[in-house]
Design an enzyme around this catalytic site. Structure first.
Site, mmCIF file in Angstrom:
data_model
loop_
_atom_site.group_PDB
_atom_site.id
_atom_site.type_symbol
_atom_site.label_atom_id
_atom_site.label_comp_id
_atom_site.label_asym_id
_atom_site.label_seq_id
_atom_site.Cartn_x
_atom_site.Cartn_y
_atom_site.Cartn_z
ATOM 1 N N ARG A 180 0.831 -1.202 0.000
ATOM 2 C CA ARG A 180 0.000 0.000 0.000
ATOM 3 C C ARG A 180 0.870 1.258 0.000
ATOM 4 N NH1 ARG A 180 -5.790 -0.774 -0.371
ATOM 5 N NH2 ARG A 180 -5.976 -3.021 -0.028
ATOM 6 N N ASP A 181 0.475 2.231 -0.806
ATOM 7 C CA ASP A 181 1.167 3.516 -0.806
ATOM 8 C C ASP A 181 0.909 4.223 0.521
ATOM 9 O OD1 ASP A 181 2.280 5.534 -3.306
ATOM 10 O OD2 ASP A 181 1.709 6.461 -1.401
ATOM 11 N N ILE A 182 1.935 4.828 1.078
ATOM 12 C CA ILE A 182 1.829 5.487 2.382
ATOM 13 C C ILE A 182 0.992 6.770 2.300
ATOM 14 C CG2 ILE A 182 3.859 7.010 2.265
ATOM 15 C CD1 ILE A 182 4.681 5.900 5.016
ATOM 16 N N ASN A 225 5.625 6.633 -13.297
ATOM 17 C CA ASN A 225 6.306 7.917 -13.443
ATOM 18 C C ASN A 225 7.782 7.669 -13.741
ATOM 19 O OD1 ASN A 225 3.958 9.417 -12.759
ATOM 20 N ND2 ASN A 225 4.354 9.060 -10.584
ATOM 21 N N VAL A 230 10.682 8.303 -5.983
ATOM 22 C CA VAL A 230 11.447 7.156 -5.487
ATOM 23 C C VAL A 230 12.072 6.473 -6.708
ATOM 24 C CG1 VAL A 230 11.361 4.960 -4.273
ATOM 25 C CG2 VAL A 230 9.931 6.871 -3.490
ATOM 26 N N HIS A 276 8.531 1.416 -10.278
ATOM 27 C CA HIS A 276 7.306 0.887 -9.674
ATOM 28 C C HIS A 276 6.104 1.301 -10.494
ATOM 29 C CE1 HIS A 276 8.267 4.829 -7.951
ATOM 30 N NE2 HIS A 276 6.963 5.041 -7.908
ATOM 31 N N HIS A 315 2.067 2.270 -10.055
ATOM 32 C CA HIS A 315 0.985 2.603 -9.139
ATOM 33 C C HIS A 315 -0.288 1.912 -9.654
ATOM 34 C CE1 HIS A 315 2.957 6.235 -7.191
ATOM 35 N NE2 HIS A 315 3.690 6.120 -8.292
HETATM 36 P P1 AMP Z 1 6.613 8.166 -7.488
HETATM 37 O O1 AMP Z 1 6.216 9.601 -7.287
HETATM 38 O O2 AMP Z 1 6.020 7.570 -8.732
HETATM 39 O O3 AMP Z 1 8.102 7.953 -7.378
HETATM 40 O O4 AMP Z 1 5.913 7.384 -6.313
HETATM 41 C C1 AMP Z 1 6.515 7.128 -5.091
HETATM 42 C C2 AMP Z 1 5.422 6.730 -4.142
HETATM 43 O O5 AMP Z 1 5.991 6.077 -3.036
HETATM 44 C C3 AMP Z 1 4.605 7.898 -3.598
HETATM 45 O O6 AMP Z 1 3.242 7.756 -3.973
HETATM 46 C C4 AMP Z 1 4.808 7.796 -2.090
HETATM 47 O O7 AMP Z 1 3.644 8.116 -1.354
HETATM 48 C C5 AMP Z 1 5.206 6.347 -1.921
HETATM 49 N N1 AMP Z 1 6.003 6.048 -0.747
HETATM 50 C C6 AMP Z 1 7.098 6.707 -0.304
HETATM 51 N N2 AMP Z 1 7.586 6.123 0.816
HETATM 52 C C7 AMP Z 1 6.763 5.068 1.079
HETATM 53 C C8 AMP Z 1 6.715 4.078 2.105
HETATM 54 N N3 AMP Z 1 7.622 4.037 3.104
HETATM 55 N N4 AMP Z 1 5.730 3.151 2.063
HETATM 56 C C9 AMP Z 1 4.814 3.176 1.070
HETATM 57 N N5 AMP Z 1 4.801 4.082 0.076
HETATM 58 C C10 AMP Z 1 5.761 5.025 0.083
#
Ligand code: AMP
Length: 114
Positions: free
Chosen positions: A29-31, A87, A96, A100, A102
């Protein structure tokens, strides 16, 4: 290559709500969820961006789609519809740098995105 938060989740050094895992892929799950269902589907191989994927990664990239589809079905959003977002690099909003997908669902989305 710089260590990312996802590498630490894969190693279980950070907590996450894991929805799927096998030897190649983890999904959690996204945080900061942007929809009722917001799951990140992540290859365990630390590919920073889609630009860094190699030809040998083609099966792994396909598997990310397969896992997303599986989760959409399991979580009951497959028939209503869902959105997959990848992205690539900063102008697209990547924060990040560990590739990945979404998986977003449970509410309507509009097209084109803002
Ligand atoms: P992006 O902007 O495509 O790189 O997406 C990175 C995603 O990682 C964002 O939607 C963040 O909310 C998510 N994220 C960052 N840290 C964590 C974490 N510790 N656990 C879950 N999701 C995270």
């Amino acid at each position: 290559m710089a260590e990312t938060v996802f590498a630490r989740i894969i190693r279980r050094e950070l907590p996450a709500q894991i929805e799927y895992e096998d030897e190649e892929v983890i999904a959690f799950r996204d945080i900061n969820p942007q929809a009722p269902v917001h799951i990140l589907v992540v290859p365990k191989k630390p590919i920073p961006t889609l630009n860094d994927a190699a030809e040998e990664d083609i099966p792994l990239l396909g598997k990310l789609l397969w896992v997303a589809r599986h989760l959409a079905q399991r979580l009951g959003i497959a028939e209503r519809g869902y959105r997959l977002v990848l992205n690539c690099n900063s102008e697209a909003g990547q924060t990040v740098f560990h590739l990945h997908l979404h998986l977003l669902g449970g509410r309507p989305f509009h097209w084109p995105p803002g």
